[in-house]
Design an enzyme around this catalytic site. Structure first.
Site, PDB file in Angstrom:
ATOM      1  N   VAL A 154      10.874   2.669 -11.357  1.00 55.66           N
ATOM      2  CA  VAL A 154      10.365   4.011 -11.672  1.00 55.66           C
ATOM      3  C   VAL A 154      11.108   5.010 -10.791  1.00 55.66           C
ATOM      4  CG1 VAL A 154       8.321   5.499 -11.644  1.00 55.66           C
ATOM      5  CG2 VAL A 154       8.113   3.088 -12.334  1.00 55.66           C
TER       6      VAL A 154
ATOM      7  N   LYS B 251      13.141  -2.585  -8.508  1.00 60.10           N
ATOM      8  CA  LYS B 251      13.604  -1.785  -7.370  1.00 60.10           C
ATOM      9  C   LYS B 251      14.066  -2.691  -6.229  1.00 60.10           C
ATOM     10  CE  LYS B 251      13.315   1.586  -4.117  1.00 60.10           C
ATOM     11  NZ  LYS B 251      13.085   0.821  -2.913  1.00 60.10           N
ATOM     12  N   ASP B 252      13.287  -3.765  -5.971  1.00 55.07           N
ATOM     13  CA  ASP B 252      13.660  -4.737  -4.941  1.00 55.07           C
ATOM     14  C   ASP B 252      14.245  -5.968  -5.646  1.00 55.07           C
ATOM     15  OD1 ASP B 252      12.441  -3.508  -2.345  1.00 55.07           O
ATOM     16  OD2 ASP B 252      10.913  -3.275  -3.895  1.00 55.07           O
TER      17      ASP B 252
ATOM     18  N   GLY C 158       0.799  -1.219   0.000  1.00 57.81           N
ATOM     19  CA  GLY C 158       0.000   0.000   0.000  1.00 57.81           C
ATOM     20  C   GLY C 158       0.832   1.270   0.000  1.00 57.81           C
TER      21      GLY C 158
ATOM     22  N   GLY D 280       5.603   3.727  -8.890  1.00 59.74           N
ATOM     23  CA  GLY D 280       6.227   2.408  -9.083  1.00 59.74           C
ATOM     24  C   GLY D 280       5.175   1.300  -9.034  1.00 59.74           C
ATOM     25  N   HIS D 281       4.337   1.352  -7.978  1.00 62.65           N
ATOM     26  CA  HIS D 281       3.253   0.365  -7.882  1.00 62.65           C
ATOM     27  C   HIS D 281       2.335   0.454  -9.100  1.00 62.65           C
ATOM     28  CE1 HIS D 281       3.955   1.225  -3.426  1.00 62.65           C
ATOM     29  NE2 HIS D 281       4.216  -0.059  -3.522  1.00 62.65           N
TER      30      HIS D 281
END
Ligand code: AMP
Length: 277
Positions: free
Chosen positions: A173, A146-147, A28, A33-34
């Site tokens: 992003v 990113k991760d 959340g 990015g999400h």
């Protein structure tokens, strides 16, 4: 858009979803990015499920589980705009009813980098992802580069345990100055926000040296360390040049190589990476 907070309800709804089903797992406090993950899932699947769950088992005792930013109403509005079909947002008690006693642990690739700095982190990540995959049974699950280590670990779990889905990773992003977009960026005060660009500057330096022909991984790490150390608000947790699959540290850079770092800016721990191709 259907909003579901019970596992049984999600399983029942799953049977009626058009195939294939794309899943975007999130904690959340959604950002661009999400939303890039959701857009990709939307483009590739008639059914898109987004999960919102701040997973307590992937936070260490001294970490920011309680203070992790949350804004469900805003998240739901953003997901509505992206044409999400289902939002699965269970409570902690729903996901971990007492006595909860089963865990998934992936081996070697969880021991270094984030795993070394955050003991138990990946055990929480793999367990919650396995639960989400079992409950939602997606055709494809979407994760962010990113991760990077998380994506490697999830892919390893899916392969080793013959899980019936595909894992897709999408590019990181970034903000206009290069800082990777992250929910934790909200912890930064204006001074720290400016300083935080040093992560991307260090990665860009590695990219530039690599492009100029530097192949000595030790030299790349040293140059990055030198640059980050010039930023007074930054303290280095790790700087790594590693194999993209085994995550073993490299002596010579053999493409593709994962250049990654974790740096604290004030009290906020940030991570970022690039892949040298
Ligand atoms: P989180 O809510 O932090 O657990 O992140 C949920 C998903 O979004 C993970 O797969 C992350 O890798 C991905 N993600 C987070 N930040 C970014 C970003 N800046 N670019 C692309 N994906 C991201």
């Amino acid at each position: 858009m259907k909003i579901i907070d019970k596992i049984d309800g999600m399983k029942r709804l799953r049977r009626r979803l058009a195939e294939p089903v794309g899943l975007v797992p999130t904690m959340g406090y959604l950002h661009q990015g999400h939303l890039a993950l959701v857009k990709r899932a939307r483009a590739e699947n008639p059914s898109v499920v987004v999960s919102i769950f701040v997973n307590p088992t992937q936070f260490g005792p001294q970490e920011d589980f309680d203070s992790y930013p949350r804004d469900t109403n805003r998240d739901l509005a953003l997901l509505g705009k992206e044409g999400t079909d289902v939002v699965f947002m269970p409570s902690v008690a729903e996901m971990y009813p007492e006595p909860f006693n089963s865990w998934i642990e992936v081996g070697k690739v969880t021991e270094r980098l984030e795993g070394a700095s955050r003991p138990g982190h990946f055990k929480g990540v793999t367990t919650v992802c396995a639960k989400l995959f079992n409950i939602i049974q997606p055709t494809t699950a979407y994760f962010g580069q990113k991760d990077a280590q998380q994506a490697v670990v999830i892919k390893k779990m899916v392969a080793d345990l013959n899980m019936n889905l595909e894992i897709v990773t999408i590019p990181t992003v970034r903000e206009p100055d290069g800082l990777a977009v992250s929910s934790r960026n909200t912890y930064l005060n204006p001074h720290e926000r400016q300083a935080a660009v040093v992560l991307y500057q260090a990665l860009s330096l590695a990219q530039q040296l690599w492009s100029q022909g530097e192949r000595d991984a030790h030299r790349l790490r040293q140059e990055m360390i030198g640059l980050v150390k010039k930023q007074p608000l930054a303290s280095i947790d790790y700087i790594s040049v590693a194999d993209t699959e085994t995550l073993d540290e490299l002596d010579m850079v053999n493409p593709p190589a994962l250049v990654s770092l974790a740096v604290k800016i004030g009290n906020t721990r940030l991570i970022d990476n690039i892949v040298l191709q």
